[in-house]
Write an enzyme that holds these catalytic residues in place. Structure first.
Site, PDB file in Angstrom:
ATOM      1  N   GLY A  40      -3.598   0.382  -6.522  1.00 41.47           N
ATOM      2  CA  GLY A  40      -3.327  -0.843  -7.260  1.00 41.47           C
ATOM      3  C   GLY A  40      -3.384  -2.065  -6.358  1.00 41.47           C
ATOM      4  O   GLY A  40      -4.234  -2.170  -5.468  1.00 41.47           O
ATOM      5  N   GLY A  78      -5.304   5.490  -5.612  1.00 39.92           N
ATOM      6  CA  GLY A  78      -5.218   4.508  -6.694  1.00 39.92           C
ATOM      7  C   GLY A  78      -4.089   3.543  -6.412  1.00 39.92           C
ATOM      8  O   GLY A  78      -3.121   3.443  -7.171  1.00 39.92           O
ATOM      9  N   THR A 118      -8.600   2.388  -3.549  1.00 35.84           N
ATOM     10  CA  THR A 118      -8.837   1.915  -4.905  1.00 35.84           C
ATOM     11  C   THR A 118     -10.329   1.708  -5.109  1.00 35.84           C
ATOM     12  O   THR A 118     -11.069   1.504  -4.131  1.00 35.84           O
ATOM     13  CB  THR A 118      -8.081   0.599  -5.183  1.00 35.84           C
ATOM     14  OG1 THR A 118      -8.372   0.149  -6.515  1.00 35.84           O
ATOM     15  CG2 THR A 118      -8.491  -0.501  -4.207  1.00 35.84           C
ATOM     16  N   LEU A 124      -0.946   8.929   1.984  1.00 35.52           N
ATOM     17  CA  LEU A 124      -2.115   8.503   1.221  1.00 35.52           C
ATOM     18  C   LEU A 124      -1.666   8.096  -0.171  1.00 35.52           C
ATOM     19  O   LEU A 124      -0.982   8.849  -0.864  1.00 35.52           O
ATOM     20  CB  LEU A 124      -3.131   9.641   1.123  1.00 35.52           C
ATOM     21  CG  LEU A 124      -4.320   9.399   0.184  1.00 35.52           C
ATOM     22  CD1 LEU A 124      -5.170   8.227   0.662  1.00 35.52           C
ATOM     23  CD2 LEU A 124      -5.168  10.672   0.044  1.00 35.52           C
ATOM     24  N   ASP A 125      -2.065   6.896  -0.585  1.00 34.72           N
ATOM     25  CA  ASP A 125      -1.792   6.408  -1.939  1.00 34.72           C
ATOM     26  C   ASP A 125      -3.118   6.357  -2.691  1.00 34.72           C
ATOM     27  O   ASP A 125      -3.942   5.466  -2.468  1.00 34.72           O
ATOM     28  CB  ASP A 125      -1.143   5.018  -1.861  1.00 34.72           C
ATOM     29  CG  ASP A 125      -0.753   4.456  -3.223  1.00 34.72           C
ATOM     30  OD1 ASP A 125      -1.042   5.118  -4.239  1.00 34.72           O
ATOM     31  OD2 ASP A 125      -0.176   3.364  -3.262  1.00 34.72           O
ATOM     32  N   CYS A 146       0.510   0.942 -27.418  1.00 29.99           N
ATOM     33  CA  CYS A 146       0.955   1.911 -26.423  1.00 29.99           C
ATOM     34  C   CYS A 146       2.471   2.100 -26.485  1.00 29.99           C
ATOM     35  O   CYS A 146       2.968   3.229 -26.382  1.00 29.99           O
ATOM     36  CB  CYS A 146       0.531   1.471 -25.027  1.00 29.99           C
ATOM     37  SG  CYS A 146      -1.249   1.641 -24.723  1.00 29.99           S
TER      38      CYS A 146
END
Length: 412
Positions: free
Chosen positions: A181, A179, A201, A176-177, A363
């Site tokens: 992208g 988020g 997502t 399971l990924d 950042c």
């Protein structure tokens, strides 16, 4: 003296900042040494507002053209400012913990409907924008620089390989990924390790691109990308990975997040959370970033993550701190953005370009000077889920690198 000029005089002690005000007068701050940055002020209101809320005034002032940088650039300006600010403050200047808790409770409330809106604010921008400054695989998270001279594509490949090594993948596993992208990591894992990946997502743009990429790569049967909230899943997975998503969870949802990871993970499973983190303890999100870039976002300290992990019943099996890797990643992104700036302006406008210059440069400065790093936290349900020593990470990385070289030679 105008309050903003007094503020700058107290702040800039190292390096040189020259400010030309709107009345034609010039003011110099610092020790006269490099780096040297010069500003031309067009609107005196900017200087009056600066001491009240420095980050918001500086960000909005640059976006709205209240000043221009006529020597140096926004990256040099923010590096100079953040470096001096970091040297002038200490833990004794931090806000009281009760104040932080109150602010974060208000700003980090991310139920499903708000989480989807927050994601759309940033990730549903034009797909062309991200294509212009990211690497070819569109990895929008910290790269892994094994060599200071690595280009961004090499460093992002090394990041994916590093994550894969820590996941200890075996053929046939379900991954399971959270988020996912634009699908790059999921496609890499499914294509190199013969595993089945489910990527989730909340971004409609990312979901569309990820599914299209899976079809084009012939991996649609192995990489299933879904437009859904991870909290709505009920399957079990051998491996769980989450890269650059935890920053959007929100403090008050940490228990919910880690309990869900526990529920979704098989008894002998391994999870890996890759997130930006604070090395100097709990804080609050920069006001400008919260308003313009990542509404609802929050960068956690380990001291904020660990209690929720423990309460969820998860075992911490490894923690790695990547310190300057994200600063280097952002340097590459900023440089690529500036090369393609005219194309970005054609997509949006000058104000948008200035906003993103300020975001990327700010950042980078935070990761170089201001207690920002990346945490990779490996989790399991059982103590014996991973090997006793960390040697396996390097061994697997080398094995995958050799496999990739052989594959390239075969294709060639």
């Amino acid at each position: 003296m105008i309050p903003g000029l007094s503020f700058l005089g107290g702040l800039i002690r190292s390096g040189t900042l020259v400010v030309n005000d709107d009345q034609g007068r010039s003011h110099r701050f610092g020790d006269g040494a490099e780096p040297r940055v010069r500003l031309q002020i067009h609107d005196a209101a900017f200087l009056r507002r600066l001491p009240v809320n420095p980050s918001m005034a500086l960000g909005e002032g640059y976006m709205n053209g209240q000043f221009d940088i006529i020597e140096g650039d926004v990256r040099a300006l923010l590096d100079l400012g953040v470096k001096n600010y970091a040297r002038s403050t200490s833990h004794s200047h931090r806000w009281p913990i009760w104040t932080l808790k109150l602010l974060n409770f208000f700003y980090q409330h991310n139920p499903r409907n708000r989480a989807r809106r927050n994601v759309a604010h940033h990730y549903d921008l034009s797909d062309e924008l991200y294509r212009l400054f990211l690497d070819t695989d569109r990895q929008y998270s910290c790269a892994y620089f094994q060599n200071p001279n690595d280009d961004i594509d090499t460093a992002q490949l090394q990041k994916k390989r590093h994550l894969a090594a820590k996941l200890l993948l075996e053929p046939g596993q379900r991954v399971l990924d959270i988020g996912c992208g634009w699908g790059g990591l999921g496609l890499y894992l499914s294509g190199h390790a013969d595993v089945d990946v489910v990527g989730v997502t909340l971004s409609e743009e990312q979901h569309k691109v990820a599914r299209s990429r899976a079809e084009q790569a012939g991996l649609a049967a192995k990489a299933d990308f879904r437009l859904t909230d991870y909290r709505d899943l009920n399957d079990r997975f051998d491996r769980i990975v989450s890269v650059g998503m935890f920053e959007h969870v929100g403090l008050k949802h940490y228990d919910e997040y880690f309990r869900k990871v526990f529920d979704l993970l098989t008894d002998d499973g391994v999870a890996l959370v890759h997130t930006i983190g604070r090395t100097d303890g709990p804080g609050t999100t920069n006001a400008w970033i919260r308003k313009y870039i990542f509404p609802g976002g929050y960068v956690p300290a380990l001291s904020e993550m660990m209690p929720a992990i423990e309460r969820a019943g998860l075992v911490v099996t490894d923690i790695e701190i990547l310190r300057l890797h994200y600063a280097e990643t952002l340097r590459h992104w900023y440089q690529r953005f500036m090369v393609e700036r005219d194309k970005v302006k054609a997509l949006y406008d000058e104000r948008f370009c200035r906003m993103w210059e300020f975001y990327l440069a700010g950042c980078e400065a935070s990761f170089r000077h201001w207690g920002q790093a990346v945490f990779q936290v490996q989790l399991a349900r059982r103590q014996d889920a991973v090997p006793l020593t960390r040697d396996y990470i390097t061994d697997i990385e080398r094995e995958w690198a050799a496999r990739e070289r052989r594959r390239e030679m075969h294709v060639a």
